[in-house]
Design a protein around this motif. Structure first.
Motif, PDB file in Angstrom:
ATOM      1  N   ALA A   1       0.831  -1.207   0.000  1.00 44.43           N
ATOM      2  CA  ALA A   1       0.000   0.000   0.000  1.00 44.43           C
ATOM      3  C   ALA A   1       0.866   1.259   0.000  1.00 44.43           C
ATOM      4  N   LYS A   2       1.960   1.251   0.750  1.00 41.42           N
ATOM      5  CA  LYS A   2       2.872   2.396   0.772  1.00 41.42           C
ATOM      6  C   LYS A   2       3.488   2.623  -0.603  1.00 41.42           C
ATOM      7  N   LYS A   3       3.940   1.534  -1.238  1.00 40.67           N
ATOM      8  CA  LYS A   3       4.562   1.643  -2.576  1.00 40.67           C
ATOM      9  C   LYS A   3       3.552   2.164  -3.590  1.00 40.67           C
ATOM     10  N   LEU A   4       2.331   1.647  -3.536  1.00 39.01           N
ATOM     11  CA  LEU A   4       1.296   2.102  -4.457  1.00 39.01           C
ATOM     12  C   LEU A   4       0.943   3.568  -4.233  1.00 39.01           C
ATOM     13  N   ALA A   5       0.943   3.983  -2.975  1.00 42.01           N
ATOM     14  CA  ALA A   5       0.646   5.386  -2.662  1.00 42.01           C
ATOM     15  C   ALA A   5       1.720   6.296  -3.230  1.00 42.01           C
ATOM     16  N   ARG A   6       2.983   5.849  -3.176  1.00 42.12           N
ATOM     17  CA  ARG A   6       4.071   6.640  -3.725  1.00 42.12           C
ATOM     18  C   ARG A   6       3.973   6.724  -5.245  1.00 42.12           C
ATOM     19  N   LEU A   7       3.562   5.640  -5.880  1.00 39.35           N
ATOM     20  CA  LEU A   7       3.423   5.640  -7.340  1.00 39.35           C
ATOM     21  C   LEU A   7       2.298   6.567  -7.790  1.00 39.35           C
ATOM     22  N   GLY A   8       1.277   6.701  -6.969  1.00 35.10           N
ATOM     23  CA  GLY A   8       0.135   7.532  -7.300  1.00 35.10           C
ATOM     24  C   GLY A   8       0.410   9.017  -7.148  1.00 35.10           C
TER      25      GLY A   8
END
Length: 118
Positions: free
Chosen positions: A110-117
């Motif tokens: 979830a953290k990685k996806l949030a950074r990508l967004g």
């Protein structure tokens, strides 16, 4: 317990050997139940197994007391040793190491996806 014992786990080894020595004095059917309880509790362990030591001590104490009273193992744990072990660990749905790792993985993703967004 000193630092070296904590790091090496020698205190756990000593305590576990003491449990096994106590279990040797149990009747055969109680020893078989003890082995099954240990197996069923293993997934609820943390990395070191320290969290299971008080639970194992309590379970072994229960088996010792009831064996001394002459009760049948089925009167103590019933027909469902898996359920009995789950109840010892904190009830049905108690978190085991897989659940903890799954939650950690989900947080990291979830953290990685949030950074990508961003």
């Amino acid at each position: 317990m000193n630092f070296w014992e904590t790091i090496t786990g020698s205190d756990l080894s000593r305590e576990y050997k003491a449990f096994e020595a106590r279990a040797e004095a149990l009747p055969t059917d109680y020893r078989a139940a003890w082995d099954e309880i240990k197996t069923q509790l293993a997934p609820y362990s943390d990395f070191t197994g320290r969290n299971l030591m008080p639970i194992l001590d309590g379970a072994l104490g229960l088996l010792e007391e009831t064996a001394a009273e002459g009760q049948s193992i089925y009167q103590v744990v019933g027909d469902d040793i898996v359920g009995f072990s789950a109840a010892l660990a904190g009830g049905e749905g108690a978190r085991n190491y897989r659940d903890k790792w799954r939650e950690q993985l989900n947080r990291n993703v979830a953290k990685k996806l949030a950074r990508l967004g961003d």
